[in-house]
Design an enzyme around this catalytic site. Structure first.
Site, short mmCIF file in Angstrom:
data_model
loop_
_atom_site.label_atom_id
_atom_site.label_comp_id
_atom_site.label_asym_id
_atom_site.label_seq_id
_atom_site.Cartn_x
_atom_site.Cartn_y
_atom_site.Cartn_z
N HIS A 1 -1.00 4.12 1.34
CA HIS A 1 -0.98 5.02 2.49
C HIS A 1 -2.39 5.44 2.91
CE1 HIS A 1 1.37 7.36 5.25
NE2 HIS A 1 0.96 8.53 4.80
N SER B 1 -0.07 8.94 9.57
CA SER B 1 1.13 9.48 8.94
C SER B 1 1.83 10.48 9.88
CB SER B 1 0.75 10.12 7.60
OG SER B 1 1.89 10.34 6.81
N ASP C 1 2.09 0.54 1.04
CA ASP C 1 2.37 1.94 1.36
C ASP C 1 3.70 2.38 0.76
OD1 ASP C 1 2.75 4.45 2.61
OD2 ASP C 1 1.68 3.80 4.41
#
Length: 269
Positions: free
Chosen positions: A250, A98, A222
């Site tokens: 995610h 991320s 995601d």
């Protein structure tokens, strides 16, 4: 074992170093707003396979210092450079999730991949985290601004709402509490400043300069960094491989942790 690395005056970054005698090193950079402990299920498996695993708590997160300023990708990439040089790391695999993926990309661009021979981007917040006039993908600026408002008014509730969309799979109540507790160890100020960085920075010019083999791992479900971002990174990065995680959001590092660990090990070897 855990220790601190001084990256600038008054700022110490916490490091977790597992199996330091191993020949192959993986340096993990966590996502927003957690810390290195999010990789627990990598750190308890990959060392068994003979890897040295180093986890970093980015400035403002986990056990690291919480400076008032300097939360840009440039500054966080500078921190990674100091850590790599201080620990005298060579020929490492850099793994970023991320926002940590965004920091890893900036590091590769800013320092020409210094001492990194392989890169793994997992649910990375790139090429751009937010929609732009010429980039109709990702999260809207309005959604990020709302997260900022919630961070500054009711951060525990913001973290709870964020964790609700982080994973696709069912999670036990105990796991949800654990994950939220990781996010709440961050300073509120750092949480907000990094949201601004995610909102405002653009990595499109950084990606073509990556010159090492790159593994892109991305969850098909995601909701934070949509799968199309993984596809775009695959286009931008010349020597890259995209692996889909069909049952993950995610949190692919946990939702399909066996596959996640296997893909990283296969990529390194």
């Amino acid at each position: 074992m855990g220790y601190y690395v001084k990256v600038e005056k008054g700022v110490n970054i916490y490091i977790e170093d597992v199996n330091p005698s191993a020949n192959k090193t993986i340096l993990f950079i966590h996502g927003w707003p957690a810390n290195h402990q999010m990789f627990e299920y990598q750190f308890n498996q990959l060392p068994v396979l003979g890897y040295r695993c180093i986890g970093v708590d980015l400035r403002g997160f986990g056990k690291s210092s919480n400076p008032w300023s300097s939360y840009s990708y440039d500054r966080m990439a500078d921190d990674i450079r100091v850590i790599i040089d201080t620990l005298q790391l060579e020929s490492i695999t850099l793994v970023g999730h991320s926002m940590g993926g965004a920091v890893a990309i900036r590091y590769m661009s800013r320092y020409k991949g210094h001492q990194v021979n392989k890169l793994t981007l997992t649910g990375a917040a790139a090429p751009v985290f937010t929609m732009q006039p010429d980039f109709p993908y990702g999260t809207s600026v309005e959604v990020v601004n709302e997260l900022l408002n919630k961070t500054n008014s009711d951060r525990p509730r913001m973290v709870q709402d964020f964790s609700d969309i982080f994973f696709k799979s069912y999670l036990s109540e105990s796991f949800q509490h654990w994950f939220q507790s990781l996010c709440l160890t961050a300073s509120g100020h750092a949480t907000a400043k990094c949201l601004e960085t995610l909102r405002d920075e653009d990595l499109r010019r950084d990606l073509p300069g990556i010159q090492v083999p790159t593994l892109i791992l991305h969850g098909k479900w995601d909701k934070i960094c949509p799968y199309v971002l993984g596809e775009l990174m695959h286009v931008y990065i010349k020597d890259s491989t995209l692996v889909s995680f069909e049952y993950s959001g995610h949190g692919l590092f946990y939702e399909e942790k066996e596959k996640f660990n296997e893909e990283i090990a296969k990529f390194i070897d």
